[in-house]
Design a protein around this motif. Sequence first.
Motif, PDB file in Angstrom:
ATOM      1  N   ASN A  88       0.825  -1.214   0.000  1.00 31.61           N
ATOM      2  CA  ASN A  88       0.000   0.000   0.000  1.00 31.61           C
ATOM      3  C   ASN A  88       0.858   1.263   0.000  1.00 31.61           C
ATOM      4  O   ASN A  88       0.520   2.259  -0.653  1.00 31.61           O
ATOM      5  N   ILE A  89       1.959   1.213   0.745  1.00 28.04           N
ATOM      6  CA  ILE A  89       2.881   2.356   0.728  1.00 28.04           C
ATOM      7  C   ILE A  89       3.421   2.557  -0.687  1.00 28.04           C
ATOM      8  O   ILE A  89       3.539   3.686  -1.180  1.00 28.04           O
ATOM      9  N   GLY A  90       3.713   1.443  -1.349  1.00 26.77           N
ATOM     10  CA  GLY A  90       4.179   1.524  -2.736  1.00 26.77           C
ATOM     11  C   GLY A  90       3.136   2.130  -3.651  1.00 26.77           C
ATOM     12  O   GLY A  90       3.449   2.994  -4.484  1.00 26.77           O
ATOM     13  N   VAL A  91       1.889   1.695  -3.493  1.00 34.73           N
ATOM     14  CA  VAL A  91       0.805   2.208  -4.338  1.00 34.73           C
ATOM     15  C   VAL A  91       0.638   3.713  -4.147  1.00 34.73           C
ATOM     16  O   VAL A  91       0.536   4.477  -5.121  1.00 34.73           O
ATOM     17  N   ILE A  92       0.617   4.147  -2.878  1.00 35.13           N
ATOM     18  CA  ILE A  92       0.431   5.578  -2.602  1.00 35.13           C
ATOM     19  C   ILE A  92       1.577   6.392  -3.190  1.00 35.13           C
ATOM     20  O   ILE A  92       1.365   7.418  -3.846  1.00 35.13           O
ATOM     21  N   ASN A  93       2.803   5.930  -2.981  1.00 34.05           N
ATOM     22  CA  ASN A  93       3.956   6.659  -3.527  1.00 34.05           C
ATOM     23  C   ASN A  93       3.947   6.655  -5.049  1.00 34.05           C
ATOM     24  O   ASN A  93       4.305   7.650  -5.690  1.00 34.05           O
ATOM     25  N   MET A  94       3.517   5.549  -5.621  1.00 34.74           N
ATOM     26  CA  MET A  94       3.441   5.455  -7.080  1.00 34.74           C
ATOM     27  C   MET A  94       2.423   6.457  -7.625  1.00 34.74           C
ATOM     28  O   MET A  94       2.670   7.142  -8.627  1.00 34.74           O
ATOM     29  N   GLU A  95       1.279   6.557  -6.937  1.00 32.27           N
ATOM     30  CA  GLU A  95       0.249   7.512  -7.357  1.00 32.27           C
ATOM     31  C   GLU A  95       0.740   8.948  -7.225  1.00 32.27           C
ATOM     32  O   GLU A  95       0.359   9.820  -8.007  1.00 32.27           O
ATOM     33  N   GLN A  96       1.592   9.188  -6.225  1.00 33.77           N
ATOM     34  CA  GLN A  96       2.094  10.543  -5.998  1.00 33.77           C
ATOM     35  C   GLN A  96       3.317  10.863  -6.855  1.00 33.77           C
ATOM     36  O   GLN A  96       3.825  11.986  -6.822  1.00 33.77           O
ATOM     37  N   GLY A  97       3.790   9.879  -7.622  1.00 37.30           N
ATOM     38  CA  GLY A  97       4.941  10.107  -8.482  1.00 37.30           C
ATOM     39  C   GLY A  97       6.279   9.943  -7.790  1.00 37.30           C
ATOM     40  O   GLY A  97       7.323  10.305  -8.348  1.00 37.30           O
ATOM     41  N   ASN A  98       6.268   9.383  -6.582  1.00 33.78           N
ATOM     42  CA  ASN A  98       7.512   9.146  -5.843  1.00 33.78           C
ATOM     43  C   ASN A  98       8.039   7.752  -6.209  1.00 33.78           C
ATOM     44  O   ASN A  98       7.869   6.783  -5.460  1.00 33.78           O
ATOM     45  N   GLU A 126      11.055   6.219  -6.618  1.00 36.18           N
ATOM     46  CA  GLU A 126      12.070   5.501  -5.840  1.00 36.18           C
ATOM     47  C   GLU A 126      11.491   4.974  -4.528  1.00 36.18           C
ATOM     48  O   GLU A 126      11.785   3.846  -4.112  1.00 36.18           O
ATOM     49  N   GLU A 127      10.661   5.804  -3.869  1.00 35.88           N
ATOM     50  CA  GLU A 127      10.021   5.359  -2.628  1.00 35.88           C
ATOM     51  C   GLU A 127       9.066   4.197  -2.901  1.00 35.88           C
ATOM     52  O   GLU A 127       8.972   3.253  -2.110  1.00 35.88           O
ATOM     53  N   ALA A 128       8.375   4.272  -4.032  1.00 35.60           N
ATOM     54  CA  ALA A 128       7.456   3.188  -4.405  1.00 35.60           C
ATOM     55  C   ALA A 128       8.224   1.891  -4.628  1.00 35.60           C
ATOM     56  O   ALA A 128       7.829   0.825  -4.150  1.00 35.60           O
ATOM     57  N   ARG A 129       9.339   1.988  -5.342  1.00 30.32           N
ATOM     58  CA  ARG A 129      10.138   0.787  -5.612  1.00 30.32           C
ATOM     59  C   ARG A 129      10.664   0.165  -4.322  1.00 30.32           C
ATOM     60  O   ARG A 129      10.631  -1.065  -4.144  1.00 30.32           O
ATOM     61  N   ALA A 130      11.122   1.015  -3.423  1.00 31.85           N
ATOM     62  CA  ALA A 130      11.649   0.501  -2.149  1.00 31.85           C
ATOM     63  C   ALA A 130      10.560  -0.238  -1.378  1.00 31.85           C
ATOM     64  O   ALA A 130      10.809  -1.301  -0.785  1.00 31.85           O
ATOM     65  N   ALA A 131       9.350   0.308  -1.401  1.00 35.54           N
ATOM     66  CA  ALA A 131       8.240  -0.326  -0.678  1.00 35.54           C
ATOM     67  C   ALA A 131       7.846  -1.647  -1.327  1.00 35.54           C
ATOM     68  O   ALA A 131       7.625  -2.654  -0.639  1.00 35.54           O
TER      69      ALA A 131
END
Length: 437
Positions: free
Chosen positions: A317-327, A329-334
């Motif tokens: 879920n952290i990955g999904v949220i970061n992916m939606e926000q355009g973050n 690298e953070e999405a990949r890490a999650a």
Amino acid sequence: MRNKKNNYKHYYKYIFEMKTNIIILSAMFCSVVGFSQKSEIKTADRALKSGDATAAKAALESASSLIAGADERMQAQYYLLKGKAYSELAKKGEADAFDVAISSLRKVGEIEKASGKAKYTEEANEKLSTMTVDLVNSAVEDNNNEKFKEGAEKLYLGYQLSPKDTVYLYYAASSAVNGGHFEQALEYYNELKELNYDGSGIVYKATNVETGEVEEMDKTQRELMVKSGAYKDPIDEKTPSKTTEIVKNVALIYTQLGQDDKALDAYKDARAKDPKDVNLILNEANLYYKMGDKEQFKSLMAEAAQVAPDNPDLFYNIGVINMEQGNIEEARAAYKRAIEINPGYVNAQLNLSTTYVNEGNSLIDEMNSLGNSKKDIARYDELKEQKDSLFRDGAIILEDAIKETPDNQGILTQLKNIYGALGDNENFMRVKKLLGE
């Protein structure tokens, strides 16, 4: 003088006779009206007994204009029959019939309470009780047919008829949410909060000896069935409180309605009740991001990770949220952390691969904008290599994924598409064969 007296005598006699005639006419009129009302009410009663609620409704409508002048007993009978008729029509789907039925049946009690003579009140109350079940059944049908607003209103009526059954109010709110009627849902949820609705309970289960299946039933029935030997292994399961869910939904609705400050207040209330609910933390974080507070967003994301460091769904879920926000690298890490915890987490693998594909695709517009100059051609080749490298990274993730889940159609399809985009015909055909194409 004598003539004057005679004239007065005749005058008073005339007045007396006229009054008498008026009284007689009034009495005759009342008698006719009363007879007409009784006739229509009897017709309605017969129609109901024969199952013709429509005919009963028509008969009652004929008597409606004069019922206010009838005696209390006839009024009570009229409203009882009206309630019963509209109750039947409601079950057949007539719009607003439930409302008319309920108001009519309640009127019976009001009339007889005022008169001090209770002839029909008990029957009216019994009918109101059965109508609660009818309302709930009709609401279930409405929800199955995606008539969520109508279903919500009927469930709320059911709650009003039986205020002890607060679960109907909870389901009314849920139905309104399902239909996107957020303001209606908000009213119901706020009412639940005022009632301090908890929603927790106990589910009574036992295993059917013949089928081996675990079944739910009420406590008394289960005790009898276990004693009979038809069931065994009784279990009491406590259902969790719905308090946090309600407050969370209130916050989400405020967010949906654009009332961010109220949403934040609702999240504070919710987290005070359940500070370890990671979904609450994530929803609050997302709201802060929407409001432009990226620092608070990052802080809450970190808090969520600390609360549940070994929860793959959380990191997904952290990955999904970061992916939606355009973050990215953070999405990949999650996503990588989710896969590390659960190596067979297909959705995390697909999304992680997609981050690389999307990044590669983002270069295409610039590639297409380049001309034929030596400089542009060099830049094109550079971008193409970057794009292909990103696509290959996405493919590697999925190649690793099919080692865990070799038959997953979603993974194989995405992998095939990547190889197709790369022009890698050998691997394209290999994966296509794995798909059975």
